[in-house]
Design a protein around this motif. Structure first.
Motif, PDB file in Angstrom:
ATOM      1  N   ASN A   1       0.829  -1.210   0.000  1.00 35.71           N
ATOM      2  CA  ASN A   1       0.000   0.000   0.000  1.00 35.71           C
ATOM      3  C   ASN A   1       0.855   1.248   0.000  1.00 35.71           C
ATOM      4  O   ASN A   1       1.856   1.326   0.726  1.00 35.71           O
ATOM      5  CB  ASN A   1      -0.871   0.020   1.262  1.00 35.71           C
ATOM      6  CG  ASN A   1      -1.828  -1.152   1.300  1.00 35.71           C
ATOM      7  OD1 ASN A   1      -2.913  -1.081   0.762  1.00 35.71           O
ATOM      8  ND2 ASN A   1      -1.407  -2.261   1.890  1.00 35.71           N
TER       9      ASN A   1
ATOM     10  N   HIS B   1       0.063   1.461  10.369  1.00 34.92           N
ATOM     11  CA  HIS B   1       0.433   0.387  11.300  1.00 34.92           C
ATOM     12  C   HIS B   1       1.622  -0.366  10.740  1.00 34.92           C
ATOM     13  O   HIS B   1       2.010  -0.169   9.588  1.00 34.92           O
ATOM     14  CB  HIS B   1      -0.760  -0.530  11.596  1.00 34.92           C
ATOM     15  CG  HIS B   1      -1.273  -1.300  10.409  1.00 34.92           C
ATOM     16  ND1 HIS B   1      -1.885  -0.699   9.332  1.00 34.92           N
ATOM     17  CD2 HIS B   1      -1.266  -2.631  10.135  1.00 34.92           C
ATOM     18  CE1 HIS B   1      -2.236  -1.625   8.452  1.00 34.92           C
ATOM     19  NE2 HIS B   1      -1.861  -2.810   8.910  1.00 34.92           N
TER      20      HIS B   1
ATOM     21  N   ASP C   1       3.002  -4.833   4.520  1.00 30.46           N
ATOM     22  CA  ASP C   1       2.361  -4.289   3.309  1.00 30.46           C
ATOM     23  C   ASP C   1       2.103  -2.783   3.437  1.00 30.46           C
ATOM     24  O   ASP C   1       1.614  -2.144   2.506  1.00 30.46           O
ATOM     25  CB  ASP C   1       1.066  -5.056   2.964  1.00 30.46           C
ATOM     26  CG  ASP C   1       0.024  -5.059   4.070  1.00 30.46           C
ATOM     27  OD1 ASP C   1       0.413  -5.139   5.255  1.00 30.46           O
ATOM     28  OD2 ASP C   1      -1.189  -4.992   3.755  1.00 30.46           O
ATOM     29  N   HIS C   2       2.458  -2.207   4.602  1.00 27.24           N
ATOM     30  CA  HIS C   2       2.308  -0.759   4.805  1.00 27.24           C
ATOM     31  C   HIS C   2       3.645  -0.064   5.102  1.00 27.24           C
ATOM     32  O   HIS C   2       3.705   1.162   5.128  1.00 27.24           O
ATOM     33  CB  HIS C   2       1.319  -0.481   5.952  1.00 27.24           C
ATOM     34  CG  HIS C   2      -0.044  -1.019   5.658  1.00 27.24           C
ATOM     35  ND1 HIS C   2      -1.073  -0.222   5.224  1.00 27.24           N
ATOM     36  CD2 HIS C   2      -0.523  -2.282   5.672  1.00 27.24           C
ATOM     37  CE1 HIS C   2      -2.146  -0.976   4.996  1.00 27.24           C
ATOM     38  NE2 HIS C   2      -1.835  -2.234   5.270  1.00 27.24           N
TER      39      HIS C   2
ATOM     40  N   ASP D   1      -7.745  -1.884   6.485  1.00 28.01           N
ATOM     41  CA  ASP D   1      -7.312  -2.787   7.564  1.00 28.01           C
ATOM     42  C   ASP D   1      -8.227  -2.641   8.776  1.00 28.01           C
ATOM     43  O   ASP D   1      -7.801  -2.288   9.878  1.00 28.01           O
ATOM     44  CB  ASP D   1      -5.842  -2.547   7.945  1.00 28.01           C
ATOM     45  CG  ASP D   1      -4.919  -2.747   6.753  1.00 28.01           C
ATOM     46  OD1 ASP D   1      -4.923  -1.876   5.872  1.00 28.01           O
ATOM     47  OD2 ASP D   1      -4.238  -3.777   6.682  1.00 28.01           O
TER      48      ASP D   1
ATOM     49  N   HIS E   1      -9.898  -8.050   8.448  1.00 28.07           N
ATOM     50  CA  HIS E   1     -10.176  -7.197   7.293  1.00 28.07           C
ATOM     51  C   HIS E   1     -11.665  -7.166   6.943  1.00 28.07           C
ATOM     52  O   HIS E   1     -12.392  -8.121   7.212  1.00 28.07           O
ATOM     53  CB  HIS E   1      -9.374  -7.702   6.091  1.00 28.07           C
ATOM     54  CG  HIS E   1      -7.895  -7.508   6.247  1.00 28.07           C
ATOM     55  ND1 HIS E   1      -7.297  -6.299   5.993  1.00 28.07           N
ATOM     56  CD2 HIS E   1      -6.909  -8.354   6.638  1.00 28.07           C
ATOM     57  CE1 HIS E   1      -5.990  -6.415   6.211  1.00 28.07           C
ATOM     58  NE2 HIS E   1      -5.730  -7.648   6.620  1.00 28.07           N
TER      59      HIS E   1
ATOM     60  N   HIS F   1      -7.443  -1.973  -0.660  1.00 29.84           N
ATOM     61  CA  HIS F   1      -6.905  -3.110   0.090  1.00 29.84           C
ATOM     62  C   HIS F   1      -7.598  -4.418  -0.304  1.00 29.84           C
ATOM     63  O   HIS F   1      -7.924  -5.260   0.551  1.00 29.84           O
ATOM     64  CB  HIS F   1      -6.993  -2.873   1.596  1.00 29.84           C
ATOM     65  CG  HIS F   1      -5.877  -3.530   2.368  1.00 29.84           C
ATOM     66  ND1 HIS F   1      -5.703  -4.892   2.406  1.00 29.84           N
ATOM     67  CD2 HIS F   1      -4.867  -3.020   3.112  1.00 29.84           C
ATOM     68  CE1 HIS F   1      -4.645  -5.176   3.152  1.00 29.84           C
ATOM     69  NE2 HIS F   1      -4.109  -4.052   3.576  1.00 29.84           N
TER      70      HIS F   1
HETATM   71 ZN   LIG Z   1      -2.723  -4.132   5.157  1.00 27.25          ZN
END
Ligand SMILES: [Zn+2]
Ligand SMILES: [Zn+2]
Length: 262
Positions: free
Chosen positions: A13, A56, A60-61, A143, A191, A216
């Protein structure tokens, strides 16, 4: 104010939000190279980046946060517990670029006011962000394990929302993920499904949100068309016509999304 997703999804992301003066990247869970080319594709130069904000610590972030901070000398904002959880994986961040805030304390970067809000997700102290600039407000809300009233309270007044629409329930159920992972995704700290995103979208439109980007998306348990159609069905059943009453779009996982202007 403008927003554009470079990439959105379980594989990484990075979302751009910018005004004339301030250029923010929310999360950077993609390679430095991809973040740079994405910025250029969106019409910005990586050299003008003002700061990176982290929601967070999940990879993936955060995978590209350290690289971008070092390469362009930009500060990284995250709350204290997120810093503790991610710091070891970021590589060296210059002390003056480590910007910490307390839980969901508000702050500003350039001419953008930042209001973090708590989200139910299995991370140290995960947040979504509301961003106000040039008199307009937008929100990034991905998320999210479960829909809570506090989310709607936080995003109130936003004209655009990047909303999680992670998975189709049946695809997740029938898919190849191991059971514990399925349970984690479905849990209240996992999610949001397409069906839940539909409900959220209906509520958001009733609150005055005019643009919703679904993001997402899981590449294994969803398809962009399926997510969009599921949310569209809920909206239509509620008497809301996407395209006429509001704009519904996708923040893709494999390419730049459209530039959303508010
Ligand atoms: Zn994520
Ligand atoms: Zn996460």
């Amino acid at each position: 104010m403008k927003m554009c997703s470079i990439r959105s999804g379980s594989r990484g992301n990075a979302i751009l939000v910018w005004t004339e003066k301030t250029k923010l990247m929310i999360d950077c869970g993609i390679s430095g190279k991809l973040a740079e080319s994405g910025m250029r594709e969106a019409g910005l130069s990586p050299e003008e980046l003002t700061a990176v904000l982290v929601t967070h610590e999940h990879k993936d972030h955060t995978g590209g946060v350290g690289i971008i901070s070092r390469r362009y000398g930009v500060p990284v904002f995250a709350n204290e517990r997120t810093w503790c959880a991610m710091e070891g994986a970021l590589g060296k961040i210059a002390p003056e670029h480590k910007k910490t805030f307390d839980h969901i304390q508000e702050f500003s970067v350039g001419d953008i006011e930042v209001s973090p809000f708590s989200i139910p997700h299995d991370a140290a102290d995960p947040v979504g962000y509301c961003l106000t600039g040039e008199g307009k407000k937008l929100a990034i809300a991905t998320d999210i394990g479960v829909l809570q009233e506090s989310l709607f309270r936080a995003v109130k007044g936003s004209e655009a929302v990047l909303l999680e629409s992670n998975h189709d329930r049946n695809m997740l159920e029938m898919g190849s993920y191991p059971l514990p992972l399925k349970q984690r995704i479905r849990s209240e700290r996992g999610h949001l499904s397409n069906e839940e995103a539909g409900k959220a979208a209906e509520f958001l439109v009733r609150m005055g949100v005019r643009q919703i980007l679904l993001g997402h998306l899981s590449p294994e348990n969803n398809y962009p068309l399926l997510a969009e159609q599921t949310v569209k069905n809920t909206l239509t059943a509620a008497g809301i016509q996407p395209g006429r009453d509001m704009m519904l779009g996708i923040a893709p996982g494999d390419r730049l999304g459209r530039i959303c202007e508010i």
